[in-house]
Design a protein around this motif. Structure first.
Motif, PDB file in Angstrom:
ATOM      1  N   SER A 129       0.835  -1.215   0.000  1.00  0.00           N
ATOM      2  CA  SER A 129       0.000   0.000   0.000  1.00  0.00           C
ATOM      3  C   SER A 129       0.864   1.258   0.000  1.00  0.00           C
ATOM      4  CB  SER A 129      -0.944  -0.007   1.206  1.00  0.00           C
ATOM      5  OG  SER A 129      -0.197   0.107   2.392  1.00  0.00           O
ATOM      6  N   GLY A 132      -1.271   7.092   2.592  1.00  0.00           N
ATOM      7  CA  GLY A 132      -2.592   7.665   2.329  1.00  0.00           C
ATOM      8  C   GLY A 132      -3.641   6.622   1.979  1.00  0.00           C
ATOM      9  N   ASP A 133      -3.222   5.357   1.744  1.00  0.00           N
ATOM     10  CA  ASP A 133      -4.216   4.305   1.461  1.00  0.00           C
ATOM     11  C   ASP A 133      -4.939   3.935   2.749  1.00  0.00           C
ATOM     12  OD1 ASP A 133      -3.651   4.127  -1.189  1.00  0.00           O
ATOM     13  OD2 ASP A 133      -2.476   2.269  -1.059  1.00  0.00           O
ATOM     14  N   SER A 134      -6.231   3.716   2.642  1.00  0.00           N
ATOM     15  CA  SER A 134      -7.002   3.287   3.818  1.00  0.00           C
ATOM     16  C   SER A 134      -7.027   1.761   3.881  1.00  0.00           C
ATOM     17  CB  SER A 134      -8.431   3.820   3.734  1.00  0.00           C
ATOM     18  OG  SER A 134      -9.129   3.131   2.719  1.00  0.00           O
ATOM     19  N   TYR A 135      -7.458   1.251   5.026  1.00  0.00           N
ATOM     20  CA  TYR A 135      -7.631  -0.195   5.181  1.00  0.00           C
ATOM     21  C   TYR A 135      -8.716  -0.685   4.223  1.00  0.00           C
ATOM     22  CZ  TYR A 135      -7.486  -4.599   7.813  1.00  0.00           C
ATOM     23  OH  TYR A 135      -7.318  -5.908   8.188  1.00  0.00           O
ATOM     24  N   ASP A 174     -11.728   5.082   7.271  1.00  0.00           N
ATOM     25  CA  ASP A 174     -10.932   6.094   7.976  1.00  0.00           C
ATOM     26  C   ASP A 174      -9.637   5.527   8.535  1.00  0.00           C
ATOM     27  OD1 ASP A 174     -12.897   7.972   7.508  1.00  0.00           O
ATOM     28  OD2 ASP A 174     -13.915   7.605   9.426  1.00  0.00           O
ATOM     29  N   ASP A 176      -5.995   3.794   8.635  1.00  0.00           N
ATOM     30  CA  ASP A 176      -4.834   3.645   7.771  1.00  0.00           C
ATOM     31  C   ASP A 176      -4.664   2.165   7.375  1.00  0.00           C
ATOM     32  OD1 ASP A 176      -2.283   5.376   6.979  1.00  0.00           O
ATOM     33  OD2 ASP A 176      -1.626   3.316   7.393  1.00  0.00           O
ATOM     34  N   ALA A 177      -4.128   1.941   6.181  1.00  0.00           N
ATOM     35  CA  ALA A 177      -3.924   0.556   5.723  1.00  0.00           C
ATOM     36  C   ALA A 177      -3.111  -0.248   6.741  1.00  0.00           C
ATOM     37  CB  ALA A 177      -3.228   0.549   4.366  1.00  0.00           C
ATOM     38  N   ILE A 381      -5.943   7.439   8.708  1.00  0.00           N
ATOM     39  CA  ILE A 381      -5.048   7.552   7.542  1.00  0.00           C
ATOM     40  C   ILE A 381      -4.013   8.627   7.826  1.00  0.00           C
ATOM     41  CG2 ILE A 381      -4.930   8.189   5.096  1.00  0.00           C
ATOM     42  CD1 ILE A 381      -7.887   7.221   4.917  1.00  0.00           C
ATOM     43  N   GLY A 382      -2.757   8.276   7.595  1.00  0.00           N
ATOM     44  CA  GLY A 382      -1.679   9.257   7.757  1.00  0.00           C
ATOM     45  C   GLY A 382      -0.993   9.191   9.105  1.00  0.00           C
TER      46      GLY A 382
END
Ligand code: FAD
Length: 453
Positions: A129, A132-135, A174, A176-177, A381-382
């Motif tokens: 990932s 900035g990619d979300s789960y 919402d 983060d990955a 995220i982030g």
């Protein structure tokens, strides 16, 4: 004004651990606690004559767990209950498919192996990932690559969404990955048939602990700190703030000078989720005798999906379900009776009229409580796992933070709170504190403590 070596703010597991270690080392330490009780997000209600754990229930994995070693040393009884952290399998579960029909053993096994296969692919997607990619993005990629049909994909998608809600109290889009990277379970999980709060009570035994002391300001003064409540002041060389991340975010405590960027940035980036519990007692058991968990998949489980059988604690047929993330926040605005009726309606859609009228229920609202302002921390995220540990400090002049949100290796747990309290104490003492010795001393000090239920 009273003077101490260290002021500890908050008497949850992090605060009482840190204070106990400092007091054991001969330091003058006071614990200031806003509520009229010890334990924070460990909170056992005994009003009904048996313990109901409204906050933490589980040790999520007893292997290589210092928390488990402490509990063992104290001789606190536990009961194995291994599916507490939203596993797909692991112990006998009753599954219902997307239409609410009971699934047989073969269908259940296929479902569990579907989840395992997509979960393995998900690890690769998370590794690949981008910032900035979300789960959610990572799970959709893993689902797309699975080759499964639409109905099976829907069921797994729903499971992933609920896993994030339960483990983080957040919406999957919402998170983060990397938000569940630290979510491993090592060994069996256990619950506390006598109530979890025996643990913080025994650790805090003998401390100078002032309840009903709501701290509103922490101010640097010369070579130390002044900690204020509305009508009292305490000074010390060091201060350890263990209030939940939600309280730090709310600004209820002012810091002078303002917090350094490392702390302020971590408080802003980390998220505080909502995860609430609903216990419902029934006149008769309508689920199988060996069932640990009832789980509805896909559409049937969109709102209410998992019920945990905790009857063994009270001897009365009891199911525990959760409302977390957006649903949890929404239901905090609704009356208890409506929340319970809604969850019971969902059970009737699976079992029919054998589901009797509830005889008792408990509903929590951790997101509305000003002294927790949420249930536990997570990574929006982030944010990164380093933000947790960066928040711990120590910052100039002897300002420390502890608590679950400051322990990046397993945040959101009692184990994290314990480890973070230990870390703060070691940093203040400038030497290591042996956990086995600490556990032994705590056991000796409280050996005469009668069981509280
Ligand atoms: C519903 C629920 C279920 C959970 N289930 C589990 C589980 O099964 N297993 C698990 O490992 N973890 C679980 N957790 C998480 C676990 O409970 C927490 O991670 C852990 O207890 C946090 O301990 P802590 O010391 O960091 O914070 P807390 O226990 O929140 O302690 C902080 C203390 O600070 C006090 N405080 C707040 N504001 C002020 C102020 N202004 N002045 C003075 N004092 C203040 C609070 O009253 C509180 O006592 C659950 C949490 C919730 C809410």
């Amino acid at each position: 004004m009273e003077r101490f070596d260290t002021v500890v703010v908050g008497a949850g597991m992090a605060g009482v651990t840190c204070a106990r270690m400092l007091a054991d080392a001969g330091r003058r330490v006071v614990v200031l606690e806003a509520r009229d009780r010890v334990g924070g997000r460990i909170h056992t209600d005994r009003a009904a004559g048996f313990p109901v754990d409204l906050g933490a229930s589980w040790i999520h994995g007893i292997e290589h767990s210092p928390l488990w070693e402490l509990v063992q040393a104290l001789g606190i009884p536990t009961r194995e209950f291994t599916v507490g952290s939203f596993q797909a399998g692991g112990r006998p579960m009753e599954h219902f498919d997307g239409s609410g029909r009971p699934m047989d053993a073969a269908a259940s096994e296929r479902w569990i192996s579907d989840v395992e296969a997509v979960d393995a692919a998900l690890v690769e997607q998370i590794d690949a990932s981008a910032a900035g990619d979300s789960y959610l993005v990572a799970t959709e990629r893993a689902l797309d690559a699975s080759g499964l049909d639409a109905e099976r994909i829907d069921e797994i998608r729903e499971f992933f969404r609920h896993r994030v809600e339960e483990q983080c109290g957040a919406w999957i889009g919402d998170l983060d990955a990397h938000g569940l990277d630290e979510d491993g379970i090592d060994g069996d999980e256990v619950i506390f048939p006598r109530g979890y709060d025996e643990l913080p009570h025994r650790i805090s035994s003998g401390l100078d602990l002032r309840t009903a002391h709501v701290v509103n300001a922490v101010t640097r003064r010369g070579d130390g700190w002044t900690v204020r409540t509305v009508d009292s002041e305490f000074t010390a060389a060091d201060v350890v703030v263990t209030v939940p991340l939600g309280v730090l975010k709310s600004g209820a405590i002012s810091f002078e000078p303002p917090l350094p960027a490392a702390a302020a940035g971590a408080i802003e980036r980390l998220g505080m989720g909502v995860f609430n519990k609903i216990f419902v007692q029934f006149p008769e058991r309508f689920w199988r005798a060996d069932t640990y968990v009832i789980r509805a998949l896909g559409e049937a489980g969109e709102r209410w999906h998992s019920w945990y059988d905790v009857s063994s604690i009270s001897g009365i047929p009891t199911l525990l379900t959760f409302a977390a993330g957006p649903l949890g926040r929404h239901l905090q605005t609704r009356p208890d009776a409506e929340v319970v009726a809604d969850s019971v309606r969902a059970l009737r859609a699976l079992y029919g009229d054998v589901v009797g009228e509830p005889i008792a229920s408990w509903v929590t609202r951790w997101g509305d409580d000003p002294f927790s302002a949420g249930s536990y921390s997570h990574l929006p995220i982030g944010a990164s796992h380093h933000d947790h540990d960066a928040l711990a400090g120590p910052f100039e002049g002897g300002l420390h933070f502890a608590g679950e949100a400051t322990w990046g290796a397993e945040p959101a747990t009692v184990g994290a709170a314990y480890r973070s309290g230990h870390r703060a104490a070691e940093r203040i003492l400038g030497r290591s504190v042996d956990l086995a010795e600490f556990a032994m001393q705590a056991a000796e000090r409280t050996a005469d403590r009668a069981p509280r239920s």
